[in-house]
Structure formats: C-alpha cells, structure tokens
Write a protein that holds these residues in place. Structure first.
Motif, mmCIF file in Angstrom:
data_model
loop_
_atom_site.group_PDB
_atom_site.id
_atom_site.type_symbol
_atom_site.label_atom_id
_atom_site.label_comp_id
_atom_site.label_asym_id
_atom_site.label_seq_id
_atom_site.Cartn_x
_atom_site.Cartn_y
_atom_site.Cartn_z
ATOM 1 N N VAL A 90 0.840 -1.210 0.000
ATOM 2 C CA VAL A 90 0.000 0.000 0.000
ATOM 3 C C VAL A 90 0.870 1.254 0.000
ATOM 4 O O VAL A 90 0.627 2.202 -0.752
ATOM 5 N N ILE A 91 1.898 1.256 0.835
ATOM 6 C CA ILE A 91 2.789 2.420 0.927
ATOM 7 C C ILE A 91 3.580 2.586 -0.364
ATOM 8 O O ILE A 91 3.729 3.698 -0.876
ATOM 9 N N ALA A 92 4.092 1.479 -0.892
ATOM 10 C CA ALA A 92 4.871 1.546 -2.135
ATOM 11 C C ALA A 92 4.023 2.039 -3.300
ATOM 12 O O ALA A 92 4.519 2.751 -4.184
ATOM 13 N N LYS A 93 2.742 1.683 -3.292
ATOM 14 C CA LYS A 93 1.824 2.108 -4.358
ATOM 15 C C LYS A 93 1.194 3.467 -4.070
ATOM 16 O O LYS A 93 0.449 4.000 -4.899
ATOM 17 N N ASP A 94 1.479 4.030 -2.894
ATOM 18 C CA ASP A 94 0.969 5.349 -2.493
ATOM 19 C C ASP A 94 -0.566 5.395 -2.547
ATOM 20 O O ASP A 94 -1.164 6.305 -3.125
ATOM 21 N N ILE A 95 -1.196 4.402 -1.916
ATOM 22 C CA ILE A 95 -2.655 4.327 -1.851
ATOM 23 C C ILE A 95 -3.099 4.931 -0.510
ATOM 24 O O ILE A 95 -2.734 4.419 0.546
ATOM 25 N N PRO A 96 -3.885 6.011 -0.522
ATOM 26 C CA PRO A 96 -4.186 6.729 0.720
ATOM 27 C C PRO A 96 -5.139 6.025 1.682
ATOM 28 O O PRO A 96 -5.048 6.223 2.899
ATOM 29 N N HIS A 97 -6.092 5.220 1.169
ATOM 30 C CA HIS A 97 -7.168 4.712 2.023
ATOM 31 C C HIS A 97 -7.286 3.191 1.922
ATOM 32 O O HIS A 97 -7.454 2.649 0.826
ATOM 33 N N ALA B 122 -8.706 -7.375 15.281
ATOM 34 C CA ALA B 122 -8.346 -5.958 15.388
ATOM 35 C C ALA B 122 -7.713 -5.674 16.750
ATOM 36 O O ALA B 122 -6.735 -4.918 16.848
ATOM 37 N N ARG B 123 -8.274 -6.276 17.805
ATOM 38 C CA ARG B 123 -7.689 -6.090 19.140
ATOM 39 C C ARG B 123 -6.292 -6.688 19.211
ATOM 40 O O ARG B 123 -5.387 -6.111 19.828
ATOM 41 N N SER B 124 -6.099 -7.841 18.569
ATOM 42 C CA SER B 124 -4.771 -8.452 18.554
ATOM 43 C C SER B 124 -3.761 -7.543 17.867
ATOM 44 O O SER B 124 -2.633 -7.392 18.329
ATOM 45 N N MET B 125 -4.166 -6.942 16.760
ATOM 46 C CA MET B 125 -3.280 -6.022 16.056
ATOM 47 C C MET B 125 -2.962 -4.798 16.911
ATOM 48 O O MET B 125 -1.867 -4.225 16.832
ATOM 49 N N SER B 126 -3.927 -4.387 17.744
ATOM 50 C CA SER B 126 -3.696 -3.204 18.587
ATOM 51 C C SER B 126 -2.616 -3.455 19.626
ATOM 52 O O SER B 126 -1.989 -2.508 20.112
ATOM 53 N N LYS C 142 -3.501 0.325 14.950
ATOM 54 C CA LYS C 142 -4.811 0.782 15.418
ATOM 55 C C LYS C 142 -5.741 1.020 14.231
ATOM 56 O O LYS C 142 -5.691 2.059 13.574
ATOM 57 N N PHE C 143 -6.587 0.045 13.949
ATOM 58 C CA PHE C 143 -7.584 0.208 12.910
ATOM 59 C C PHE C 143 -8.738 1.062 13.431
ATOM 60 O O PHE C 143 -9.115 0.974 14.602
ATOM 61 N N HIS C 144 -9.303 1.884 12.551
ATOM 62 C CA HIS C 144 -10.471 2.694 12.895
ATOM 63 C C HIS C 144 -11.729 1.925 12.504
ATOM 64 O O HIS C 144 -11.926 1.611 11.324
ATOM 65 N N LYS C 145 -12.580 1.603 13.473
ATOM 66 C CA LYS C 145 -13.791 0.835 13.205
ATOM 67 C C LYS C 145 -14.837 1.728 12.548
ATOM 68 O O LYS C 145 -15.151 2.823 13.046
ATOM 69 N N LEU C 146 -15.389 1.261 11.431
ATOM 70 C CA LEU C 146 -16.292 2.075 10.628
ATOM 71 C C LEU C 146 -17.767 1.792 10.881
ATOM 72 O O LEU C 146 -18.627 2.518 10.367
ATOM 73 N N GLY C 147 -18.068 0.768 11.643
ATOM 74 C CA GLY C 147 -19.469 0.423 11.853
ATOM 75 C C GLY C 147 -19.607 -0.773 12.767
ATOM 76 O O GLY C 147 -18.621 -1.289 13.311
ATOM 77 N N LEU D 198 -2.047 6.646 10.161
ATOM 78 C CA LEU D 198 -2.566 5.945 11.333
ATOM 79 C C LEU D 198 -1.698 4.743 11.678
ATOM 80 O O LEU D 198 -1.491 4.422 12.850
ATOM 81 N N LEU D 199 -1.198 4.070 10.666
ATOM 82 C CA LEU D 199 -0.337 2.908 10.893
ATOM 83 C C LEU D 199 0.913 3.294 11.672
ATOM 84 O O LEU D 199 1.275 2.646 12.662
ATOM 85 N N MET D 200 1.572 4.351 11.240
ATOM 86 C CA MET D 200 2.848 4.714 11.845
ATOM 87 C C MET D 200 2.679 5.447 13.175
ATOM 88 O O MET D 200 3.602 5.470 13.987
#
Length: 269
Positions: A191-198, A208-212, A217-222, A240-242
């Motif tokens: 994603v970073i190499a391809k410069d994709i913003p979203h 998601a909690r395990s990743m936290s 920190k993923f932002h929950k959308l719903g 947000l990743l960094m």
C-alpha cells in the motif's frame, strides 16, 4: 468451533508478553527475518500457490467457499489485486498469503463494498467518497495449518495440522504467531509503495484487538455483522499505521518494506 485462522492471531498477545522482555527493537525483526521473508506474488506460479493456500483454508478447512476441482480459490477481485506471501526460508515453503485489492476503474468495487457496505456507518470514510485508485482492501489472509502452532492448541484441524517439531526448531515455533502480522505488514508495505491513501479491511474485532497489541490501530467504521462469522469494517491509512506502531514492530515493518521495495518493479505503475 474455533476459527483456525484466529488461533494464529490469538497467540499474538502471549507472544508479545515474551517479546516484551527483549530490549532491542531489532531483535524482533531479526527473529522474523531469520526464518521468514515476504514475496510479492506476480508470476503465475506464485499466484497459483497463493490461490492453493486460500483453497486449503477457505474451502477445505472453513468451508466458506465450495471445494474446487483445481484446488484454486479465486474470485473476480483477483483480476485487480496484488498478492503477497510469506516464505519460510529453510524449507522454501509458503507460510501464508494475503492480497491487496486495488481498483483502478469505476466499475471495480472492493469486496467490502459488494458484500458488506451496509455495515459502514461512518459516512465520511465510505469508499465511494474517494477516487477508485485511492482506495484498496486487504483481504483473503490465509495461513496453512502446518504453520499454525502446536497440537496442544485446540482448534479444528490441529490434530493433522500440528507443526512437526522434528522439522522446526523451538525458536522457529516462537516466530510463527507473527506470520499473520508479517502478512499484514507485507500488505501495508505494498500500500505504501503504491501510495494508496485509504485502506479497508473486514475482520473480526478480536483480530483488530490483537493487532492493537503491537500498535496497529484500525479505525472501526461500523457495527459488527455476520459475514463468515462476526466481522466489522475497519479503516487505516499510512499515517494511522505509523502513529501508534510499537517501536519493535516498526523495525520489523521497515525490514519488510525494504524487501517489498526491492520487488517494487513487480507492482506495476
């Protein structure tokens, strides 16, 4: 029954406790890179391997999709996806796969748009707000049974999918819970190499909690909905990743980025 994919990730917290004793951030990255390496799967042979891994997990184990005669789990999204795998260096076997679905045309949707759009209640971050080339989705993460911990871990397939301790060393066994993290970091590096913003992902809140635990920190959308189990829509971007990434895993991401960057010519324009 316990989802075997989640059994890998459910070990992250325990693994983190052990690694918290390591003082040098580079040790975690070195421990990963000593045994495992990210591969951008562009060749037909590599993509076939990725599709076969997905078939093992999504068709044979989980029965989310029907078993295919050719043992290749594929869908329409693969036509505009970038695939990555984690390779076990000693055996050259592949320890998992993931894909980044990246639309470039108006007619191309993300999986989350096609199947779970109703679950997104954060209207400001709905994918349709952005140009197609600025969005992507991380999906189809799959880890083969033989790379998912010991027989003592109770989950479907453990009896036949236990790691052979005569083949893998104790140090290697300690590293395997980070395969899922390595796959997400490989996807993030693409994603970073391809410069994709979203970036979007449909995942279990438990994942998601395990990743936290490591600062992703993923932002929950719903809300959480039923989609092959309990899933919820999440959003993340490079900032947000960094922002919260644990320094130890920041070093791991940096090494994975270097490896993906060396394969950047395979990613296309």
């Amino acid at each position: 029954m316990v989802n075997p994919i989640n059994s890998v990730v459910s070990k992250v917290k325990k693994a983190m406790y052990g690694y918290s004793k390591l003082k040098e951030a580079k040790q975690i990255s070195k421990h990963f890179s000593d045994y495992l390496s990210p591969v951008v799967a562009v060749s037909e042979e590599n993509k076939s391997t990725a599709f076969n891994i997905r078939h093992q997990v999504y068709c044979e184990e989980l029965a989310f999709e029907p078993v295919k005669p050719n043992e290749q789990e594929m869908d329409d999204f693969d036509e505009f996806s970038i695939h990555a795998m984690i390779q076990h260096l000693q055996t050259r076997n592949y320890a998992g796969t993931v894909r980044v679905v990246h639309p470039t045309e108006e007619s191309q949707q993300l999986p989350i748009e096609k199947y779970c759009l109703h679950s997104i209640t954060d209207e400001a971050l709905t994918p349709s707000n952005f140009p197609r080339h600025e969005i992507c989705e991380i999906s189809r993460l799959a880890v083969p049974e033989r790379f998912r911990r010991r027989k003592a871990d109770q989950f479907r397939g453990a009896a036949t999918g236990a790691i052979d301790t005569t083949t893998y060393s104790e140090q290697e066994l300690r590293c395997f819970p980070f395969i899922a993290i390595g796959l997400y970091m490989a996807a993030a590096s693409i994603v970073i190499a391809k410069d994709i913003p979203h970036t979007y992902v449909m995942m279990e809140p438990r994942l998601a909690r395990s990743m936290s635990f490591i600062g992703i920190k993923f932002h929950k959308l719903g809300p959480t909905v039923e989609y092959h189990g309990q899933r919820a829509p999440y959003y993340i971007n490079p900032s947000l990743l960094m922002k919260n990434l644990n320094p130890a895993f920041r070093a791991m991401l940096s090494d994975i980025q270097d490896s993906v960057e060396a394969q950047k010519h395979l990613l296309g324009s």
